[in-house]
Design a protein around this motif. Structure first.
Motif, PDB file in Angstrom:
ATOM      1  N   ILE A 141      -0.416  63.924  48.890  1.00 43.87           N
ATOM      2  CA  ILE A 141      -1.119  62.837  49.588  1.00 43.87           C
ATOM      3  C   ILE A 141      -0.782  61.509  48.925  1.00 43.87           C
ATOM      4  N   PHE A 142      -0.840  61.480  47.601  1.00 46.00           N
ATOM      5  CA  PHE A 142      -0.552  60.246  46.871  1.00 46.00           C
ATOM      6  C   PHE A 142       0.879  59.773  47.127  1.00 46.00           C
ATOM      7  N   ILE A 143       1.836  60.693  47.063  1.00 43.47           N
ATOM      8  CA  ILE A 143       3.239  60.333  47.270  1.00 43.47           C
ATOM      9  C   ILE A 143       3.465  59.835  48.690  1.00 43.47           C
ATOM     10  N   ASN A 144       2.907  60.524  49.675  1.00 38.51           N
ATOM     11  CA  ASN A 144       3.087  60.108  51.068  1.00 38.51           C
ATOM     12  C   ASN A 144       2.472  58.735  51.331  1.00 38.51           C
ATOM     13  N   ASP A 145       1.297  58.483  50.775  1.00 40.24           N
ATOM     14  CA  ASP A 145       0.678  57.165  50.938  1.00 40.24           C
ATOM     15  C   ASP A 145       1.507  56.080  50.268  1.00 40.24           C
ATOM     16  N   TYR A 146       2.044  56.377  49.094  1.00 37.51           N
ATOM     17  CA  TYR A 146       2.891  55.416  48.392  1.00 37.51           C
ATOM     18  C   TYR A 146       4.124  55.084  49.223  1.00 37.51           C
ATOM     19  N   ARG A 147       4.768  56.111  49.752  1.00 40.21           N
ATOM     20  CA  ARG A 147       5.961  55.885  50.576  1.00 40.21           C
ATOM     21  C   ARG A 147       5.619  55.080  51.818  1.00 40.21           C
TER      22      ARG A 147
END
Length: 165
Positions: A66-72
């Motif tokens: 979730i964190f990585i997808n939001d960052y991207r």
């Protein structure tokens, strides 16, 4: 595994997620949002959990993804906005220092997007919000190829409508 057993397992093994969320976000409010989103996704996807496996590792993976997808998604929005604003800035700097021209251009682009037919506009706006093709396909319940072609045709129509830019 019954839903009650799964809920109890989640309740017993979630305290470790809060420090991990703070480590990722460096912001208590964002960490709280990330924690809640992780629990929500875990509950929605409970059928994907295999009983007897490490629940903590499963929850860590959900939170990290979730964190990585939001960052991207945020980075993609930032890069799109930077490229649009830099393009407008170079055009307006060569003609005038008035911000009114770039404001009109942005309004025309938004109007052109909203003039698109709904089947093209909705996937295109989701793509511009940073969602990936497969995420859009899942949300719209459409095949991946259909989503890709609709976004392509939306771009093509916008390019034709906004050719003077």
């Amino acid at each position: 595994m019954s839903s009650q057993e799964f809920d109890q397992l989640i309740k017993n093994d979630t305290d470790f997620l809060k420090p991990f969320a703070i480590t990722l976000t460096h912001d208590p409010e964002k960490a709280s949002d990330l924690f809640q989103e992780t629990l929500y996704r875990a509950l929605v996807n409970r059928e994907k959990y295999q009983a007897g496996t490490n629940i903590r590792a499963w929850l860590y993976t959900i939170m990290r993804n979730i964190f990585i997808n939001d960052y991207r998604r945020r980075e993609k929005q930032r890069s799109v906005l930077d490229s649009v604003s830099s393009g407008f800035a170079s055009a307006s700097e060569s003609t005038t220092l008035n911000d009114g021209i770039s404001t009109l251009q942005v309004k025309e682009i938004r109007a052109a997007i909203h003039r698109l037919p709904g089947i093209f506009r909705n996937p295109f706006l989701m793509y511009m919000d940073g969602y990936r093709y497969h995420e859009i396909a899942g949300m719209l319940c459409e095949p991946l190829g259909t989503v890709k072609s609709r976004i392509h045709f939306a771009r093509k129509q916008l390019k034709d409508q906004l050719s003077r830019y």
